[in-house]
Design an enzyme around this catalytic site. Sequence first.
Site, PDB file in Angstrom:
ATOM      1  N   GLU A 300      46.435 -50.089  -5.129  1.00  0.00           N
ATOM      2  CA  GLU A 300      47.653 -50.277  -5.910  1.00  0.00           C
ATOM      3  C   GLU A 300      48.603 -49.249  -5.331  1.00  0.00           C
ATOM      4  OE1 GLU A 300      49.656 -48.834  -9.631  1.00  0.00           O
ATOM      5  OE2 GLU A 300      47.693 -49.532 -10.300  1.00  0.00           O
ATOM      6  N   CYS A 335      54.817 -46.165 -11.062  1.00  0.00           N
ATOM      7  CA  CYS A 335      54.791 -47.094  -9.920  1.00  0.00           C
ATOM      8  C   CYS A 335      55.537 -48.362 -10.295  1.00  0.00           C
ATOM      9  CB  CYS A 335      53.371 -47.378  -9.448  1.00  0.00           C
ATOM     10  SG  CYS A 335      52.136 -47.152 -10.696  1.00  0.00           S
TER      11      CYS A 335
END
Length: 554
Positions: A300, A335
Site C-alpha cells: 500500500e 495516505c
Amino acid sequence: MFRVLARREFQIRAPQTALTWLTSFNLARSAHSLPFATIEVEEVSGSQPAEVYNLVQGKWTGSSKWNTLVDPLNGEPFIKIAEVDENEIQPFVESLSKCPKHGLHNPFKSPERYLLYGDISAKAAHMLSLPKVYDFFTRLIQRVAPKSYQQALGEVQVTQKFLANFSGDQVRFLARSFAVPGNHLGQQSHGFRWPYGPVAIITPFNFPLEIPVLQLMGALYMGNKPVLKVDSKVSIVMEQMMRLLHYCGLPVEDIDFINSDGKTMNKLLMEANPQMTLFTGSSRVADKLATDLKGRIKLEDAGFDWKVLGPDVQEEDYVAWVCDQDAYACSGQKCSAQSILFMHENWSSTSLLSKMKDLAERRKLGDLTIGPVLTFTTEAMLDHMNKLLQISGSKLLFGGEALKNHSIPSIYGAIKPTAIYVPLEEIVKDNNYELVTREIFGPFQIVTEYKQDQLPMVLNALERMHAHLTAAVVSNDPLFLQEVIGNTVNGTTYAGLRARTTGAPQNHWFGPAGDPRGAGIGTPEAIKLVWSCHREIIYDIGPLEKHWEIPAST
Ligand SMILES: N[C@@H](CCC=O)C(=O)O
C-alpha cells in the site's frame, strides 16, 4: 509511577480465563492504572524518557544501541528505542525460520486457533471500548504522531470495531472453503484459504495503531507468523498494544516485534526469507523491496489522491468542509489525503474556495488540528510551493507560510494549510506534470478548474498518475459518475455528493488498485487476499468401476 510501571517491563501475562481476565482488569482499574501498560502517557518527557523494547521468541529484549526520539512538539528527547542492529538479528531470523510454510494453523492443523483468535479479538475489542483504555491510546498516538484528539480517537475506534468484527466465529469464517463435485464418484475439489507461514509487516508513522493492528491481526487470523516493524518514530504505540494483546491471551511467541533502521530490516528480510511481506509506505522503498524480495510482497504505497467536483453544484458548505478535512486533517499526513482538487467551472462562481480558506484558517496548533509534518521540513514544502508558483497562471490561494510561535524542532515541518491553484492546461504539460503531482505528505494541495468540455483532459491527468489509492467524485449526476468511475482505477473511490478521500473505516476496503502487488486493509476480503493463498485439495477416493481395465496408452 513510571518507575513502578517500568519494573513490570519484562513481565508477560499468561493467557487467562474470561473471568480472571475481567476481575484482574477491574482490580487494576481501581489501582488507577492500566494492567497491560508500562508507561503513563503524560509522564513521558525529557526527564522521564520512555523505553521501547523488541519482542522475539516470546521475550521482551533491549539492544546494544538505543535511538533517542525527540518530542515532535518541543524537541525534547523523550523516547528511547532499543534498535536492533545488523549483528543482532539472529534471534529474529531463527524465530521466523521456525514457522513452517503451512503456518501456525490451517484448516487441517490446530483449527482451535481460529477460535482462540476470535476470543483474543473479542477481549481486545472490549478493552479498547473502555474509556480509560481508548483515551490512553488516543493520547499516546497524539504524543508521537501529533493530530487532533478526534483524529487520533478515530484511529482507535476503527481498530476497536475491526477487532469486534472478528470476534467469535468470524475468524474461522475467514478460512471458509468451498467444494465442487468431480467427474466421477469419490472425486470432489475443495478450495481452501492457506497461510503463507513466516511473514513480515512494515508499517509507517501516520497511523501508529490502525494500520499495524489491522494488518497484524489479519496475518495471524489466517495462520501466519508475523515479524512486525513499525516506524520507530511511533512504535511505542504498537509496543503498548502488543502488551494489551498479550493481556487478552495472545500467545507470546506468535508475533515478533522489531525496532531497527531500514538497512537492518532489509538484512533480516533477506536472511529470514519471509514468504510474504506487507509494506505500507513510500513507493521508492516499495519498489526496492519488490526487487529484493523477488516479488513476494504486497503494497500500500503512495497516493496522490484526487477529488473531482462535478457540474451539479449543491451543499457548498458541506463540500467545503469535506475538502478541508480531506486535505488538512492529520496535517495532510494520510495516505488518503486529498492532494488535488478538480473543480467543474460551475463551482468557480460559488464561494467554495473562500469557504475552504476560512475553514483552513480555523486550524490551530493548540488543538493539533494543524501540527508537525514528520517527513518534510518547512523549507522543503515552501521550496516545492515556490517551484509550483513559477508555472504560468498559478497562484497561492491560501496558506503558504511557516507556522509561527511554536517549538516544533527544525527536523520536522510546520506550515499553514496551503492550497495552490495551477491551470489545468499547465498541469498536463510534460514539463510540469511530475512536479504538480509530486505527493507532499503534509497540509498541501493543488486546486484546478476544468470547463465542461475539458473532462477528457482531467481523465487524462488521472490516467497518468502512478499510484491509485483513494479518490472522490463529488456529484449526484449518475451519468457524470459513470463517466469518471468508468475511466479511472483508484482502489477506494467514493462517489456522490458526500464523497470524500479520507476516513475509511474498517468496513471499507482500503487499498490501491491497478497494481497486482496492491494490498487491502480492513475487510474480510482484504484479509483473505493479503494474508492467504488458495490451495485446492482434490479428493479422489474411488471406488473404481467394477470391471475397470488398464486402457491403451495415451
Ligand atoms: N483509514 C485511513 C487509512 C488507513 C490506512 O491504511 C484513511 O482512510 O485515511
